[in-house]
Each structure stands twice: as structure tokens, then as C-alpha cells.
Design an enzyme around this catalytic site. Structure first.
Site, PDB file in Angstrom:
ATOM      1  N   HIS A 208       0.859  -0.995   0.045  1.00  0.00           N
ATOM      2  CA  HIS A 208      -0.201   0.107  -0.217  1.00  0.00           C
ATOM      3  C   HIS A 208       0.910   1.314  -0.004  1.00  0.00           C
ATOM      4  CE1 HIS A 208      -3.062  -3.026   1.303  1.00  0.00           C
ATOM      5  NE2 HIS A 208      -3.884  -2.345   0.608  1.00  0.00           N
ATOM      6  N   GLU A 232       3.718  -5.450  -4.376  1.00  0.00           N
ATOM      7  CA  GLU A 232       2.752  -4.161  -4.829  1.00  0.00           C
ATOM      8  C   GLU A 232       2.810  -2.978  -4.195  1.00  0.00           C
ATOM      9  OE1 GLU A 232      -2.374  -3.882  -4.563  1.00  0.00           O
ATOM     10  OE2 GLU A 232      -1.408  -5.867  -4.719  1.00  0.00           O
ATOM     11  N   HIS A 308      -7.920  -4.483 -10.286  1.00  0.00           N
ATOM     12  CA  HIS A 308      -7.919  -4.279  -8.801  1.00  0.00           C
ATOM     13  C   HIS A 308      -9.455  -4.325  -8.251  1.00  0.00           C
ATOM     14  CE1 HIS A 308      -8.496  -1.866  -5.016  1.00  0.00           C
ATOM     15  NE2 HIS A 308      -7.434  -2.576  -4.710  1.00  0.00           N
TER      16      HIS A 308
END
Length: 399
Positions: A208, A232, A308
Site C-alpha cells: 500500500h 505491490e 484491482h
């Protein structure tokens, strides 16, 4: 055919709230009686404020518009107020409206949206899920044994890829350097999951956007031994040059995109070679046609697409219609196996078998919102929680 009505549903997601606290669904109705649904992914202001903004945009541009002229309508909305630049809230609202137009066009033509985007190249779609905490295993992000057990469970029911983000809370002061505790916990959990699933599943490590490039590189080097499929959002989303530093210094493929909007921001990933896996959220990136353009840029750049989804099932249905058409698709995100409240909200639940989704062949999105269920579950904000949004961040630095 003209659009005559625009209605917004703000739906409270039932516990355990997988996919967020609420879903924002827009409904467009035409003068011929055709109805289309789209979903908006806006996280920075309250959902009832978003609904008011939808009404404003609809009155300016959408009502009386021809839903077939999607590109024209998109440009008119995008230029509203002399902007013509990426704005996550505006483009999120546009995305839901655009999605609903595609649903109308597909239903009017009697074809699924995938047929209108070049046709399917995939008859089934690979899916992945987060390792969500639950009553049996509430500490999957701090307890390696529980993480391993949850991963093994998801693999046993068909998933061959699982995502998790054990690197600690994200904060308004990201990016930061991972602490020694962050690193040791991440290594322990990733190692336990790899041992539990072996080579039966890919590991998808999320952060994140928590770290500086230097911090992300430091963590990645500890994780490389477990061969994750992706790392990610290792750095903040709006600095592709920093993410590119990470990509150049790790063997783990970098993935990003859930916070990006419009083809402009995704094209920057290609220019900087910042990520090899792109994750557009169709409720934020500009909608279905924008995502198709983004996928084309990715294809020309040697990158893959993994749409996503931390949202509701209307957006999930749009992901499926797009994904079926993409030659450079890697996989799509699911909310576990698409059952529970996500299935309750749809007239035709998404078909999932052994880790794969079977794209609907029904017209438009292939499903519709069950409005009775939506109206029976309105979202009620918490008046005592000023941060009561779809997602939140810790408001202070992580020490």
C-alpha cells in the site's frame, strides 16, 4: 436513445465488510426503458457526498445524453470546470457513469460487453483473494501460523494465488523506512505461507505504498528468497520514478495501479518502467474503455494487467467483462469466492469454480443490482468517526 434518469445507491456492506464499508452504485435509465449499472470507487470523501456530486455531474452532462456516445460523454465530463487532468474523485464518478453506459449499450445490443470490446480471448479467468482475517484465524497479519493456515485453506478450495500485506499499518506520513519488526514479521509470514502452499500458489505481497524506495528495496531483498509473483505498490503511487528505482533493484515483479486514474498516469508507468504488472480499478481509472486503453499501453510496453477489486460486485462484473478480452491479462482480484453479500446484491451471482471465474454471456455486465437488497442495506455513517471512509490511514507517523 437518451438517458432520462440517474439514481445513486449508497449500500452498507455487511460484516465482515470485505470489499469496504460501503459500495456506491449508479443506475442510469433511458427513454427506451433500458437500465445500466456502474460502480464508483471514491475513497477520499464520504459516499453521500459522492452521491450529491453524481447528481451535479448528471444534471450537467448525462441527462439527455446518448449512452452510445461514450467517448464524447467521457470527454465532456472530464473537461468539466476547466480541469482536463487526473482527479480521482471526478474520474471515479465518471467511471461509474461510463460503466453504466456500457451496460446499457450491451443490453440494447443483446450482447455482453466483452463482445463489444473485441470479443473474449479467455473463457475462464484466473482469480486471487486476500487472506482475510476471520473468527478462526483473526491474526493472519501478525501470526505466521495463522497466515499459513489461511493460505492453505484458500489454496485447497481452488485459488492458485493469494495476497497479503503484513508489513505494518500504512500512515498519512508514508513513505517511511520499514522497521526491523516490519521486516522480520514480513519475512516470517511470507516464509510460513510459502512452506504451507509450496509451488501450488503464487504469493502476492502488498505494501500500500508504505515505503521509501530505499526502504522497499531493503524489504524486497529479504523477500526474494520466497519468489513472490509481485511486490505491490512498494512506494507512493504518484512517484513512478521512485517505484522504478525499486523495480530495477529487485527480482520481484513490481505491481501498482489501484490509486491511479486515467491513461495519463498509467502511461507514466511505461515511461519510467516502474512496474511490470498494472492494476487499474475500473471504478477509478476512468471506466471500461479507459481500462481497455490502459491495457493496450501495457501490452505495447510488455506489461500485464491484474484488475484491482476492493469494492462491490458491480465493479467486479465490469472487471470480468474487460478481463475476458485482454491478451495480456495476468489474473483478476476477487473478494474470496464471490459469495456472501456480494452474491446477494446481484440478480445473477458471479460464477466461480476452482479458483476461476466464468465470464457471463448475458447482455451488458451479465448481471444487475438487486435493488431490493441494496435499498434494505443503506449505508449509515458513524457520526462519532470523522475518518469513517471506505479505507483509512493512520493519521500519525509510524514509530
Amino acid at each position: 436513445m437518451k438517458i432520462t434518469d440517474c439514481t445513486t445507491f449508497v449500500i452498507g456492506n455487511k460484516p465482515p465488510h470485505f470489499g469496504g464499508k460501503y459500495f456506491i452504485v449508479v443506475k442510469l435509465t433511458t427513454d427506451t426503458g433500458v437500465v445500466g449499472y456502474g460502480e464508483i470507487y471514491v475513497a477520499s470523501v464520504g459516499p453521500n457526498t459522492v452521491a450529491t456530486m453524481v447528481n451535479d455531474i448528471a444534471e450537467r452532462w448525462v441527462l439527455d445524453a446518448d449512452p452510445n456516445r461514450i467517448e464524447l460523454l467521457w470527454r465532456q465530463m472530464y473537461s468539466s470546470g476547466y480541469s482536463l487532468r487526473p482527479d480521482p474523485t471526478l474520474v471515479g464518478i465518471m467511471s461509474g457513469i461510463e460503466m453504466a453506459c456500457w451496460d446499457i449499450v450491451g443490453k440494447d445490443a443483446g450482447k455482453p460487453i466483452s463482445d463489444l470490446l473485441g470479443g473474449r480471448v479467455h473463457d475462464t479467468l484466473r482469480t486471487y483473494t486476500y487472506l482475510y482475517p476471520n473468527a478462526q484465524r483473526p491474526d493472519v497479519y501478525s501470526n505466521p501460523s495463522q497466515a499459513a493456515e489461511q493460505a492453505a485453506f484458500e489454496v485447497s478450495r481452488g485459488f492458485d494465488a493469494v495476497k497479503f500485506d503484513p508489513a505494518g499499518p500504512y500512515t498519512a506520513f508514508d513513505g517511511h523506512m520499514p522497521s526491523l519488526d516490519d521486516i522480520s514479521r514480513s519475512v516470517a509470514i511470507t516464509g510460513a505461507i510459502r512452506e504451507a502452499v509450496g509451488d501450488r500458489a503464487d504469493l502476492l505481497f502488498g505494501t500500500h505504498g508504505q515505503f521509501t524506495a530505499a526502504g522497499a528495496i531493503r524489504l524486497a531483498r529479504q523477500l526474494e528468497q520466497f519468489d513472490p509473483l509481485w511486490f505491490e505498490e512498494p512506494t507512493v503511487a504518484d512517484a513512478p520514478e521512485e517505484m522504478a528505482r525499486v523495480a530495477r533493484q529487485t527480482t520481484i515483479p513490481v505491481a501498482t495501479g489501484e490509486r491511479l486514474t486515467t491513461i495519463t498516469e498509467f502511461a507514466a508507468l511505461a515511461r519510467h518502467q516502474a512496474a511490470s504488472i498494472w492494476q487499474p480499478n475500473l471504478g477509478r481509472c476512468g471506466g471500461i474503455l479507459a481500462a481497455k486503453k490502459i491495457a493496450a499501453i501495457a501490452e505495447a510496453s510488455g506489461c500485464q494487467i491484474a484488475p484491482h477489486l476492493y469494492s462491490g460486485p458491480i465493479l467486479g462484473a465490469a472487471n470480468i467483462q474487460l478481463a475476458a478480452t485482454l491478451p495480456n491479462l495476468l489474473m483478476i482480484e476477487g473478494i474470496q469466492d464471490w459469495t456472501g453479500f456480494h452474491a446477494e446484491l446481484l440478480t445473477n451471482p458471479i460464477q466461480w469454480e476452482d479458483g476461476r471465474v466464468i465470464p457471463s454471456r448475458e447482455p451488458g455486465l451479465g448481471t444487475a443490482l438487486d435493488e431490493a437488497v441494496a435499498l434494505a442495506n443503506p449505508y449509515v455513517p458513524d457520526p462519532d468517526d470523522a475518518t469513517d471512509l471506505h479505507l483509512g490511514m493512520h493519521p500519525t507517523p509510524i514509530r
